[in-house]
Design a protein around this motif. Sequence first.
Motif, PDB file in Angstrom:
ATOM      1  N   ILE A   1       0.855  -1.195   0.000  1.00  0.00           N
ATOM      2  CA  ILE A   1       0.000   0.000   0.000  1.00  0.00           C
ATOM      3  C   ILE A   1       0.890   1.244   0.000  1.00  0.00           C
ATOM      4  O   ILE A   1       1.673   1.459   0.930  1.00  0.00           O
ATOM      5  N   ASP A   2       0.766   2.031  -1.037  1.00  0.00           N
ATOM      6  CA  ASP A   2       1.534   3.275  -1.136  1.00  0.00           C
ATOM      7  C   ASP A   2       0.892   4.372  -0.295  1.00  0.00           C
ATOM      8  O   ASP A   2       1.563   5.042   0.490  1.00  0.00           O
ATOM      9  N   THR A   3      -0.418   4.556  -0.469  1.00  0.00           N
ATOM     10  CA  THR A   3      -1.129   5.663   0.174  1.00  0.00           C
ATOM     11  C   THR A   3      -2.550   5.230   0.490  1.00  0.00           C
ATOM     12  O   THR A   3      -3.185   4.526  -0.311  1.00  0.00           O
ATOM     13  N   GLU A   4      -3.044   5.663   1.634  1.00  0.00           N
ATOM     14  CA  GLU A   4      -4.446   5.438   2.003  1.00  0.00           C
ATOM     15  C   GLU A   4      -5.093   6.802   2.202  1.00  0.00           C
ATOM     16  O   GLU A   4      -4.603   7.623   2.980  1.00  0.00           O
ATOM     17  N   ILE A   5      -6.185   7.056   1.482  1.00  0.00           N
ATOM     18  CA  ILE A   5      -6.826   8.370   1.511  1.00  0.00           C
ATOM     19  C   ILE A   5      -8.332   8.219   1.711  1.00  0.00           C
ATOM     20  O   ILE A   5      -8.880   7.115   1.594  1.00  0.00           O
ATOM     21  N   GLY A   6      -9.002   9.329   1.989  1.00  0.00           N
ATOM     22  CA  GLY A   6     -10.446   9.347   2.120  1.00  0.00           C
ATOM     23  C   GLY A   6     -11.125   9.620   0.786  1.00  0.00           C
ATOM     24  O   GLY A   6     -10.489  10.042  -0.185  1.00  0.00           O
ATOM     25  N   LEU A   7     -12.430   9.392   0.735  1.00  0.00           N
ATOM     26  CA  LEU A   7     -13.185   9.524  -0.512  1.00  0.00           C
ATOM     27  C   LEU A   7     -13.061  10.920  -1.114  1.00  0.00           C
ATOM     28  O   LEU A   7     -12.900  11.072  -2.327  1.00  0.00           O
TER      29      LEU A   7
END
Length: 344
Positions: free
Chosen positions: A315-321
């Motif tokens: 996982i590179d990046t986890e973001i919100g909608l």
Amino acid sequence: MTETVRALQLLGDRKLELTAIPAPPPPAAGEVQIATKAVALNHLDLWGFRGMAFAKRKMPQVVGVEASGEITAVGAGVSGFKAGDPVVMYGALTCGTCKACREGRDNLCENVGGIMGFHVDGFARDRLNMPARLVMPVPKGVSLRDASCAPIAFSTVQHMLFDNAKLEPGETILVQAGGSGIGTVAIKMAKAIGCTVITTVGDDEKAAKAKALGADHVINYRTERFATITRKLTNKKGVDVVFEHVGGEGFNESLLVLKRGGRLVTCGSTAGPSITFNLMQLFQQQYKIFGSFGASMKNIRESLDKMAGGMLPVIDTEIGLADLERGIARLESRQVFGKIVVTF
């Protein structure tokens, strides 16, 4: 008052907007209702964001082609699912009845109704209804964040390496763009069966990360000619398999590094869709070139099983909608190492 859900809609070329749309009705017979929990980004999202195939698409359109979620309701006649079950969803509206579908070759459906998030409304919304036959359970111990990478990233690689290229233990493989979402998966899957993995990346930071994943040899294609290095590494014999998804000028060099009778499998053209190559080289060297697009539901189940066994996505990046547009911009920048996941 009509109940609404959040949805990220594409309004036009590079125009995304988080809006409220009517909530789905109760699931019909044969359907399940799913609360989306995570959407993983892919180059299909990028192509859609840039405006590909607008002539065939009705705007606005909900984006998102790869996702996981949780069952909230089941329609009449549905067995095997109940509220609260974690699931992933197939990313295309296949017919389920044509010869290809009956044989389990879902990605060759003769009457496909479209790819989710590209031709028809996708998964980037709070709730949606899906045919239960296109929904698969997530094994215990696999997070919905990780599972969201199974329907395209993991399963595409599974299909490319094992259905098409028929990669075998002990073989040598060149994985192009090893820092990409599918590149990282290809490194892991090839190493898991004891292959020697050579991979290309675009900078030294990615090189270190690819090494940490298990790649045996990493080539920075910006500073070295990967064909020359790969030939040296294989004592000029070449590799058994090239995992190709870049296209453009590098495609011919990918052919050059194949051993006689070697296999090249490709699923992308991010560096350009058009090439010219030498047909005499093709038939004299007896290369096998496989075009690969998507995967079957069987491949997705195989991918989920691998996740349950401990092979997890990078996982590179986890973001919100609300930040999905930022995620697409990061994907477009090619600074990504692994997958970008949007969580709800």
